[in-house]
Enzyme design. Structure first.
Site, short mmCIF file in Angstrom:
data_model
loop_
_atom_site.label_atom_id
_atom_site.label_comp_id
_atom_site.label_asym_id
_atom_site.label_seq_id
_atom_site.Cartn_x
_atom_site.Cartn_y
_atom_site.Cartn_z
N HIS A 101 0.83 -1.21 0.00
CA HIS A 101 0.00 0.00 0.00
C HIS A 101 0.86 1.26 0.00
O HIS A 101 0.51 2.26 0.64
CB HIS A 101 -0.94 0.02 1.21
CG HIS A 101 -2.04 -1.00 1.15
ND1 HIS A 101 -3.20 -0.80 0.42
CD2 HIS A 101 -2.15 -2.23 1.72
CE1 HIS A 101 -3.98 -1.86 0.56
NE2 HIS A 101 -3.37 -2.75 1.32
N ASP A 154 -0.42 -4.86 6.08
CA ASP A 154 -1.45 -5.74 5.54
C ASP A 154 -1.29 -5.93 4.04
O ASP A 154 -0.67 -5.13 3.35
CB ASP A 154 -2.84 -5.17 5.83
CG ASP A 154 -3.04 -3.80 5.21
OD1 ASP A 154 -2.14 -2.95 5.35
OD2 ASP A 154 -4.09 -3.57 4.57
N GLU A 155 -1.86 -7.01 3.55
CA GLU A 155 -2.04 -7.28 2.12
C GLU A 155 -0.74 -7.10 1.33
O GLU A 155 -0.71 -6.43 0.29
CB GLU A 155 -3.16 -6.40 1.55
CG GLU A 155 -4.50 -6.67 2.20
CD GLU A 155 -5.62 -5.79 1.65
OE1 GLU A 155 -6.74 -6.30 1.47
OE2 GLU A 155 -5.36 -4.59 1.41
N VAL A 156 0.32 -7.70 1.82
CA VAL A 156 1.63 -7.56 1.17
C VAL A 156 1.85 -8.74 0.22
O VAL A 156 1.92 -9.88 0.64
CB VAL A 156 2.77 -7.50 2.20
CG1 VAL A 156 4.11 -7.32 1.49
CG2 VAL A 156 2.54 -6.36 3.19
N GLU A 205 -2.27 -9.50 9.72
CA GLU A 205 -1.40 -10.39 8.95
C GLU A 205 -0.01 -10.51 9.58
O GLU A 205 0.63 -11.56 9.51
CB GLU A 205 -1.23 -9.90 7.51
CG GLU A 205 -2.47 -10.03 6.64
CD GLU A 205 -3.26 -8.75 6.57
OE1 GLU A 205 -3.77 -8.44 5.49
OE2 GLU A 205 -3.38 -8.05 7.60
#
Length: 362
Positions: A101, A154-156, A205
């Site tokens: 992000h 998050d969301e890596v 996460e």
């Protein structure tokens, strides 16, 4: 006499000023409305892949990632918001999401990204990345006085690291694969923030992937995945935690009713008092993909009031029938105070009134 106290100490709303820029007046209005609901934490998700509106004096080209020159926050703006929030009893916790992000960071400093064709996550192998992160976290820690700082996590997707030869060479030289390189990144930024006197909040996460090596004295877990057990797993492992399940307390889920938000119980899977004490609170998250200044208030309110009451009132106060009259009254009170809260009887957020009528009947 009235005797009252909050059930949880951390009662927040997340506002996302990267997907859509929120003006200072809009943020002040949100803060004012939060104070009416006894919410006491503004989680300011100030940057993301979409834009970087924050002024860094140490690395001034970072806000080249802003949408425009007029959609930026100077450090004076930030201190003004923090000071205004303090008068309302509200803390401001800033989030710089990393290493995912963060592609907007690379508009001013391309070397932060693995490559122009594969820009995310931030380049873990580049010393310049670490020079910038050390300086930026230090600068932000001085600017935001709260003891918490949020560093995302998050969301890596680490595919770009595996597809960039310089990063692969660095991982091979240091005995890392992409997963352990991510662990190195997450733990190193925690240490940088800790050196600056901050406790670090990260999305769940980081705990799910690396909880066995994280230090509960330094890290706080913000649980956003709706999967059962993550909150209880975090507190069982000794971590403080913040509850903000995406399917229920994410305010961009416009079809979720206020009743569903109200009935969600943070302690549903946590029975031990010592573990319950580690749940410091929760947040209603107003992600910015579909909200800007024109519609944020009627998207947040009155639904966020259901979350606010869940975080304040005792567990046994859980009747939606009893809460409805309070919600209707609160919505009309917000309107009287200049907050554009949508009708309380709406089946979805931010719907207009169905027709003529009293505020108290809609």
């Amino acid at each position: 006499s009235i005797w009252d106290k909050p059930r949880f100490s951390h009662r927040g709303i997340l506002t996302d000023t990267s997907r859509h820029f929120q003006t200072l007046e809009s943020i002040r209005s949100l803060l004012m409305s939060m104070s009416f609901a006894k919410l006491n934490v503004l989680h300011w998700h100030i940057t993301d892949s979409n834009s970087f509106p924050f002024e860094s004096k140490r690395y001034p080209k970072l806000w080249n990632g802003a949408y425009s020159d007029s959609e930026r926050y100077s450090q004076y703006d930030v201190t003004d918001i923090i000071a205004f929030a303090r008068t309302l009893g509200i803390r401001v916790v800033v989030e710089f999401d990393m290493p995912g992000h963060a592609t907007s960071w690379c508009k001013g400093y391309p070397e932060l990204c693995p490559s122009s064709s594969c820009p995310s996550p931030l380049n873990v192998a580049n010393n310049f990345t670490w020079d910038l992160l050390t300086a930026l976290i230090g600068e932000v820690s001085d600017l935001f006085p709260d003891e918490f700082i949020h560093l995302g996590g998050d969301e890596v997707n680490t595919k770009c690291w595996d597809n960039t030869s310089s990063v692969v060479d660095w991982m091979n030289a240091n005995g890392y694969n992409a997963t352990t390189a991510l662990q190195y990144f997450d733990e190193r930024v925690i240490d940088i923030a800790s050196t600056n006197g901050k406790f670090v909040i990260q999305w769940d996460e980081v705990f799910t992937n690396f909880g066995s090596t994280l230090d509960p004295e330094k890290a706080i877990v913000q649980v956003w995945h709706g999967a059962p057990g993550i909150l209880s797993d975090a507190v069982q492992a000794g971590f403080r935690a913040i509850f903000s399940p995406d399917q229920t307390w994410y305010l961009d889920q416009k079809s979720v009713t206020w009743e569903q938000r109200y009935l969600l119980e943070p302690f549903a899977d946590i029975d031990e008092p010592a573990q319950q004490a580690l749940v410091i609170g929760g947040e209603a998250c107003m992600w910015g993909e579909t909200v800007d200044v024109s519609d944020i208030e009627q998207t947040v309110w009155p639904n966020a009031a259901a979350v606010a009451e869940r975080l304040w009132s005792p567990r046994e106060v859980n009747s939606t029938a009893d809460a409805l009259s309070r919600l209707v009254y609160f919505r009309c009170l917000l309107n009287e105070r200049g907050i554009a809260a949508a009708p309380a009887y709406n089946t979805q957020e931010r719907q207009p009134p169905p027709g003529p009528g009293s505020c108290y009947g809609q």
